[in-house]
Design a protein around this motif. Structure first.
Motif, PDB file in Angstrom:
ATOM      1  N   VAL A  13       0.835  -1.202   0.000  1.00  0.00           N
ATOM      2  CA  VAL A  13       0.000   0.000   0.000  1.00  0.00           C
ATOM      3  C   VAL A  13       0.872   1.255   0.000  1.00  0.00           C
ATOM      4  O   VAL A  13       0.681   2.165  -0.808  1.00  0.00           O
ATOM      5  CB  VAL A  13      -0.939   0.000   1.221  1.00  0.00           C
ATOM      6  CG1 VAL A  13      -1.655   1.346   1.356  1.00  0.00           C
ATOM      7  CG2 VAL A  13      -1.954  -1.132   1.106  1.00  0.00           C
ATOM      8  N   VAL A  14       1.855   1.322   0.900  1.00  0.00           N
ATOM      9  CA  VAL A  14       2.638   2.557   1.028  1.00  0.00           C
ATOM     10  C   VAL A  14       3.613   2.748  -0.120  1.00  0.00           C
ATOM     11  O   VAL A  14       4.005   3.884  -0.420  1.00  0.00           O
ATOM     12  CB  VAL A  14       3.372   2.602   2.387  1.00  0.00           C
ATOM     13  CG1 VAL A  14       2.360   2.546   3.521  1.00  0.00           C
ATOM     14  CG2 VAL A  14       4.390   1.483   2.539  1.00  0.00           C
ATOM     15  N   LEU A  15       4.006   1.659  -0.784  1.00  0.00           N
ATOM     16  CA  LEU A  15       4.915   1.783  -1.923  1.00  0.00           C
ATOM     17  C   LEU A  15       4.177   2.106  -3.226  1.00  0.00           C
ATOM     18  O   LEU A  15       4.804   2.588  -4.178  1.00  0.00           O
ATOM     19  CB  LEU A  15       5.705   0.489  -2.112  1.00  0.00           C
ATOM     20  CG  LEU A  15       6.741   0.136  -1.042  1.00  0.00           C
ATOM     21  CD1 LEU A  15       7.414  -1.196  -1.400  1.00  0.00           C
ATOM     22  CD2 LEU A  15       7.784   1.232  -0.893  1.00  0.00           C
ATOM     23  N   ARG A  16       2.892   1.855  -3.271  1.00  0.00           N
ATOM     24  CA  ARG A  16       2.145   1.957  -4.533  1.00  0.00           C
ATOM     25  C   ARG A  16       2.272   3.307  -5.233  1.00  0.00           C
ATOM     26  O   ARG A  16       2.465   3.359  -6.460  1.00  0.00           O
ATOM     27  CB  ARG A  16       0.673   1.610  -4.275  1.00  0.00           C
ATOM     28  CG  ARG A  16      -0.212   1.602  -5.515  1.00  0.00           C
ATOM     29  CD  ARG A  16      -1.528   0.897  -5.254  1.00  0.00           C
ATOM     30  NE  ARG A  16      -2.273   1.466  -4.159  1.00  0.00           N
ATOM     31  CZ  ARG A  16      -3.209   2.417  -4.289  1.00  0.00           C
ATOM     32  NH1 ARG A  16      -3.478   2.920  -5.477  1.00  0.00           N
ATOM     33  NH2 ARG A  16      -3.855   2.859  -3.234  1.00  0.00           N
ATOM     34  N   PRO A  17       2.202   4.448  -4.514  1.00  0.00           N
ATOM     35  CA  PRO A  17       2.276   5.720  -5.252  1.00  0.00           C
ATOM     36  C   PRO A  17       3.681   6.139  -5.664  1.00  0.00           C
ATOM     37  O   PRO A  17       3.826   7.049  -6.480  1.00  0.00           O
ATOM     38  CB  PRO A  17       1.681   6.731  -4.265  1.00  0.00           C
ATOM     39  CG  PRO A  17       1.930   6.154  -2.928  1.00  0.00           C
ATOM     40  CD  PRO A  17       1.862   4.665  -3.094  1.00  0.00           C
ATOM     41  N   LEU A  18       4.718   5.518  -5.111  1.00  0.00           N
ATOM     42  CA  LEU A  18       6.075   6.016  -5.346  1.00  0.00           C
ATOM     43  C   LEU A  18       6.464   6.092  -6.822  1.00  0.00           C
ATOM     44  O   LEU A  18       7.058   7.092  -7.251  1.00  0.00           O
ATOM     45  CB  LEU A  18       7.093   5.164  -4.582  1.00  0.00           C
ATOM     46  CG  LEU A  18       7.388   5.565  -3.133  1.00  0.00           C
ATOM     47  CD1 LEU A  18       8.517   4.719  -2.571  1.00  0.00           C
ATOM     48  CD2 LEU A  18       7.738   7.040  -3.014  1.00  0.00           C
ATOM     49  N   PRO A  19       6.182   5.079  -7.647  1.00  0.00           N
ATOM     50  CA  PRO A  19       6.583   5.206  -9.061  1.00  0.00           C
ATOM     51  C   PRO A  19       5.934   6.385  -9.776  1.00  0.00           C
ATOM     52  O   PRO A  19       6.467   6.879 -10.765  1.00  0.00           O
ATOM     53  CB  PRO A  19       6.139   3.865  -9.671  1.00  0.00           C
ATOM     54  CG  PRO A  19       6.060   2.923  -8.518  1.00  0.00           C
ATOM     55  CD  PRO A  19       5.608   3.754  -7.364  1.00  0.00           C
ATOM     56  N   GLY A  26      11.281   0.458  -2.590  1.00  0.00           N
ATOM     57  CA  GLY A  26      10.877   1.629  -3.367  1.00  0.00           C
ATOM     58  C   GLY A  26      11.999   2.591  -3.662  1.00  0.00           C
ATOM     59  O   GLY A  26      11.801   3.581  -4.386  1.00  0.00           O
ATOM     60  N   LEU A  27      13.195   2.331  -3.150  1.00  0.00           N
ATOM     61  CA  LEU A  27      14.308   3.263  -3.361  1.00  0.00           C
ATOM     62  C   LEU A  27      14.615   3.510  -4.837  1.00  0.00           C
ATOM     63  O   LEU A  27      14.898   4.652  -5.227  1.00  0.00           O
ATOM     64  CB  LEU A  27      15.560   2.763  -2.652  1.00  0.00           C
ATOM     65  CG  LEU A  27      15.572   2.876  -1.120  1.00  0.00           C
ATOM     66  CD1 LEU A  27      16.878   2.350  -0.561  1.00  0.00           C
ATOM     67  CD2 LEU A  27      15.342   4.313  -0.666  1.00  0.00           C
ATOM     68  N   PRO A  28      14.570   2.485  -5.692  1.00  0.00           N
ATOM     69  CA  PRO A  28      14.856   2.769  -7.109  1.00  0.00           C
ATOM     70  C   PRO A  28      13.866   3.725  -7.761  1.00  0.00           C
ATOM     71  O   PRO A  28      14.163   4.306  -8.803  1.00  0.00           O
ATOM     72  CB  PRO A  28      14.791   1.382  -7.763  1.00  0.00           C
ATOM     73  CG  PRO A  28      15.091   0.425  -6.663  1.00  0.00           C
ATOM     74  CD  PRO A  28      14.454   1.027  -5.454  1.00  0.00           C
ATOM     75  N   ASP A  29      12.684   3.896  -7.139  1.00  0.00           N
ATOM     76  CA  ASP A  29      11.688   4.797  -7.702  1.00  0.00           C
ATOM     77  C   ASP A  29      11.913   6.245  -7.290  1.00  0.00           C
ATOM     78  O   ASP A  29      11.243   7.144  -7.819  1.00  0.00           O
ATOM     79  CB  ASP A  29      10.278   4.363  -7.270  1.00  0.00           C
ATOM     80  CG  ASP A  29       9.896   3.010  -7.833  1.00  0.00           C
ATOM     81  OD1 ASP A  29      10.182   2.765  -9.021  1.00  0.00           O
ATOM     82  OD2 ASP A  29       9.315   2.197  -7.095  1.00  0.00           O
ATOM     83  N   LEU A  30      12.828   6.503  -6.352  1.00  0.00           N
ATOM     84  CA  LEU A  30      13.089   7.875  -5.940  1.00  0.00           C
ATOM     85  C   LEU A  30      13.992   8.560  -6.955  1.00  0.00           C
ATOM     86  O   LEU A  30      14.971   7.992  -7.421  1.00  0.00           O
ATOM     87  CB  LEU A  30      13.769   7.901  -4.566  1.00  0.00           C
ATOM     88  CG  LEU A  30      12.963   7.420  -3.373  1.00  0.00           C
ATOM     89  CD1 LEU A  30      13.768   7.593  -2.098  1.00  0.00           C
ATOM     90  CD2 LEU A  30      11.635   8.159  -3.262  1.00  0.00           C
ATOM     91  N   ALA A  31      13.657   9.812  -7.274  1.00  0.00           N
ATOM     92  CA  ALA A  31      14.484  10.585  -8.193  1.00  0.00           C
ATOM     93  C   ALA A  31      15.822  10.911  -7.544  1.00  0.00           C
ATOM     94  O   ALA A  31      15.926  10.971  -6.313  1.00  0.00           O
ATOM     95  CB  ALA A  31      13.757  11.876  -8.566  1.00  0.00           C
ATOM     96  N   PRO A  32      16.868  11.110  -8.345  1.00  0.00           N
ATOM     97  CA  PRO A  32      18.165  11.503  -7.774  1.00  0.00           C
ATOM     98  C   PRO A  32      18.019  12.725  -6.880  1.00  0.00           C
ATOM     99  O   PRO A  32      17.390  13.716  -7.253  1.00  0.00           O
ATOM    100  CB  PRO A  32      19.010  11.809  -9.013  1.00  0.00           C
ATOM    101  CG  PRO A  32      18.394  10.970 -10.087  1.00  0.00           C
ATOM    102  CD  PRO A  32      16.912  10.967  -9.813  1.00  0.00           C
ATOM    103  N   GLY A  33      18.575  12.629  -5.700  1.00  0.00           N
ATOM    104  CA  GLY A  33      18.509  13.730  -4.750  1.00  0.00           C
ATOM    105  C   GLY A  33      17.345  13.677  -3.787  1.00  0.00           C
ATOM    106  O   GLY A  33      17.334  14.392  -2.787  1.00  0.00           O
ATOM    107  N   ALA A  34      16.338  12.843  -4.077  1.00  0.00           N
ATOM    108  CA  ALA A  34      15.218  12.707  -3.149  1.00  0.00           C
ATOM    109  C   ALA A  34      15.689  12.031  -1.865  1.00  0.00           C
ATOM    110  O   ALA A  34      16.548  11.154  -1.889  1.00  0.00           O
ATOM    111  CB  ALA A  34      14.097  11.905  -3.796  1.00  0.00           C
TER     112      ALA A  34
END
Length: 316
Positions: A53-59, A80-88
């Motif tokens: 549930v909590v990872l669903r919106p990250l992409p 979900g780390l790979p879905d974070l933009a550089p610097g996030a």
């Protein structure tokens, strides 16, 4: 910044003194999103919701700059780390759970040592079952995972007149109250410990750390307390020690979790189990609100946020 939405698991109307430069959206894991996730700059992760549930919106959060958990551990967010933009930034809850988790660590320790679970059973059966039990006084207590929560546990141990607090973390250092030993010193330290309190986060290095060899080095009759993460302890190895009667355990976290009906841990001798309640207490909400005001104030002012544990899709 191009994105200005902040997603909160609490109603924004219930929070005061938030920076006025953002649009606040309430989302606590519901199926429907409150707005376009691409417009979210600051995502406060819903508390005690399933990982999927909590990872669903990250992409979809292509503009997110901060992902703020309300938990001390962030293992549930690591996929979900790979879905974070550089610097996030991925931030944990910092000191949010120090008080409640330390309270529970002491509660479990005292209850297990003083035979409270047996007293509850005797009460139900109408039996007056007196006995002699170990005191916490004069015990040597090893804290595995001497960070913020570990320090808070020591604060609460000292008034009980323990003989010694043995502090252990991933690396050796000096803390205000004395030396902190590295985990590679555990083989020499464990035989001295009457009580071992596990408060370490779950990482690749700590998964299964409390295994058969670790447990075998604990003295006969010692107590293992786990308020960290369930997979830090090898359940099969712990069961073997409990069933032999050599060790006691008090567990707020288990592996698997939730512990399913019929699992042998439920009926193992010498074990006290609580259902992962170290964090959710009346102390949670006011401390969570203070954390969010501080972090959002920093973010609005262009200052670095605190409690950063990962950046831009990779672990620090």
């Amino acid at each position: 910044m191009s994105t200005s939405d902040v997603w909160l698991p609490f109603s924004p109307d219930d929070l005061s003194d938030l920076p006025g430069s953002f649009t606040y959206r309430h989302w606590d894991g519901e199926d429907d999103y409150p707005a376009d996730p691409a417009d979210c700059a600051f995502y406060v992760v819903p508390y005690m919701k399933r990982q999927d549930v909590v990872l669903r919106p990250l992409p979809l959060m292509t503009g997110v700059r901060v992902v703020q958990t309300l938990t001390a551990g962030v293992d549930h967010m690591l996929p979900g780390l790979p879905d974070l933009a550089p610097g996030a930034r991925l931030c944990n809850a910092g000191p949010l759970h120090n008080t409640s988790t330390a309270e529970l660590a002491l509660t479990l320790t005292l209850a297990a040592l003083r035979g409270v679970p047996d007293a509850v059973l005797a009460q139900r059966e109408g039996r007056w079952a007196q006995g002699v039990h170990p005191a916490l006084a004069d015990r040597r207590v090893l804290i595995l995972g001497y960070g913020n929560i570990g320090g808070a546990i020591e604060d609460r141990l000292l008034p009980f007149e323990v003989a010694e607090v043995i502090r252990v973390a991933s690396r050796a250092r000096t803390a205000p109250r004395g030396p902190v030993h590295a985990t590679d010193e555990l083989p020499e330290l464990l035989p001295r410990a009457d009580v071992v309190i596990v408060a370490t986060p779950l990482t690749a290095a700590t998964r299964g750390l409390v295994g058969a060899e670790f447990l075998a080095r604990m003295p006969d009759g010692a107590l293992l307390v786990n308020v960290g993460r369930g997979p830090v302890v090898d359940t099969k190895a712990l069961l073997a020690e409990l069933e032999s009667g050599r060790l006691l355990a008090a567990l707020d976290v288990t592996d698997p979790e939730p512990l399913p009906p019929g699992h042998p841990l439920w009926d193992a001798p010498g074990v006290l189990i609580t259902p992962h309640v170290g964090g959710p207490t009346s102390a949670f909400r006011p401390r969570a609100e203070r954390l969010l005001r501080d972090q959002l104030g920093r973010f609005a002012a262009g200052e670095p946020v605190a409690h950063v544990v990962a950046v831009g899709g990779r672990e620090d």
